[in-house]
Design an enzyme around this catalytic site. Structure first.
Site, PDB file in Angstrom:
ATOM      1  N   LYS A 121       0.801  -1.261  -0.151  1.00  0.00           N
ATOM      2  CA  LYS A 121       0.134  -0.098   0.074  1.00  0.00           C
ATOM      3  C   LYS A 121       0.933   1.292  -0.106  1.00  0.00           C
ATOM      4  CE  LYS A 121      -2.517   3.586   2.063  1.00  0.00           C
ATOM      5  NZ  LYS A 121      -2.459   4.038   3.372  1.00  0.00           N
ATOM      6  N   ASP A 139      -6.691   0.774   1.578  1.00  0.00           N
ATOM      7  CA  ASP A 139      -6.659   0.746   2.666  1.00  0.00           C
ATOM      8  C   ASP A 139      -7.805   0.108   3.239  1.00  0.00           C
ATOM      9  OD1 ASP A 139      -8.207   2.780   2.579  1.00  0.00           O
ATOM     10  OD2 ASP A 139      -6.898   4.140   3.500  1.00  0.00           O
TER      11      ASP A 139
END
Ligand code: SF4
Length: 217
Positions: A121, A139
């Protein structure tokens, strides 16, 4: 609505709501962005932005960061949480940038993800917001919204990322990532919702009677 129709509706609605997509984390280059994104793990962007001015006044390049002790980095970043791990990662990754990348942040997923404290991420955010490459960082917030809008039934952020990449044109990935975050912050927080209070969900699911089921990331 079919899933693709829901995706098109979401895309158009978010474009209308958020035509501008400013990057929430304050930074001045790829290195300061990388550090800010690393600090944002399990912390709000707002708090990171309160902490980074002091950190970057001390050291805003890998050259300067390696001259600091892990302890002094840790003292500054404490409000962001996980400070022992994050301070060690910031110090070590700065050493690696100097040892292996001439002091520059590498422009590839594999090299970024090889750095301490940098997962997929974080690498996606740097590739997207730092270098402008198409990426779709997911997320837990984006995961939750994708489920509530019926765009993914992913059981983890990896599956959700794959689903969203299939649904939306690549040219929109970078801004959609930010637009979904803005929407989540403004309307669709982590708290439970019956899935009928916003125009978005009412348009996507006009006959919804029960709250949407959300798989935890
Ligand atoms: S109705 Fe609820 S689930 Fe749907 S977008 Fe609004 S806050 Fe989120």
């Amino acid at each position: 609505m079919l899933k693709k129709e829901r995706a098109d509706y979401v895309l158009n609605k978010l474009q209308a709501l958020y035509p501008e997509t400013p990057i929430p984390l304050d930074h001045k280059d790829e290195y300061t962005l990388l550090i800010a994104v690393l600090l944002s793990a399990q912390c709000t962007d707002e708090r990171v932005n309160q902490v980074t001015p002091a950190l970057f006044a001390l050291a805003d390049t890998p050259q300067k960061m390696v001259k600091q002790s892990v302890e002094s980095i840790r003292n500054i970043i404490k409000p962001c949480g996980l400070s022992p791990r994050k301070s060690a990662a910031i110090h070590r990754l700065s050493e690696i940038l100097l040892e292996q990348h001439d002091g520059h942040v590498p422009e590839s997923f594999s090299e970024l993800e090889a750095l301490p404290g940098v997962g997929h991420k974080t690498a996606s955010v740097v590739m997207s917001q730092g270098f402008g490459h198409p990426a779709f960082p997911v997320d837990t917030h984006i995961h939750r919204l994708a489920q509530r809008w019926g765009l993914s039934k992913g059981r983890n952020v990896e599956q959700t990322e794959a689903d969203l990449k299939k649904l939306f044109p690549e040219a929109y990935w970078n801004r959609l990532h930010l637009q979904i975050i803005y929407y989540g912050r403004e309307y669709c927080t982590a708290r439970g919702c019956d899935g009928t209070v916003c125009p978005m969900c009412r348009a996507l699911y006009p006959n919804r009677k029960t709250p949407p089921k959300v798989n935890k990331a």
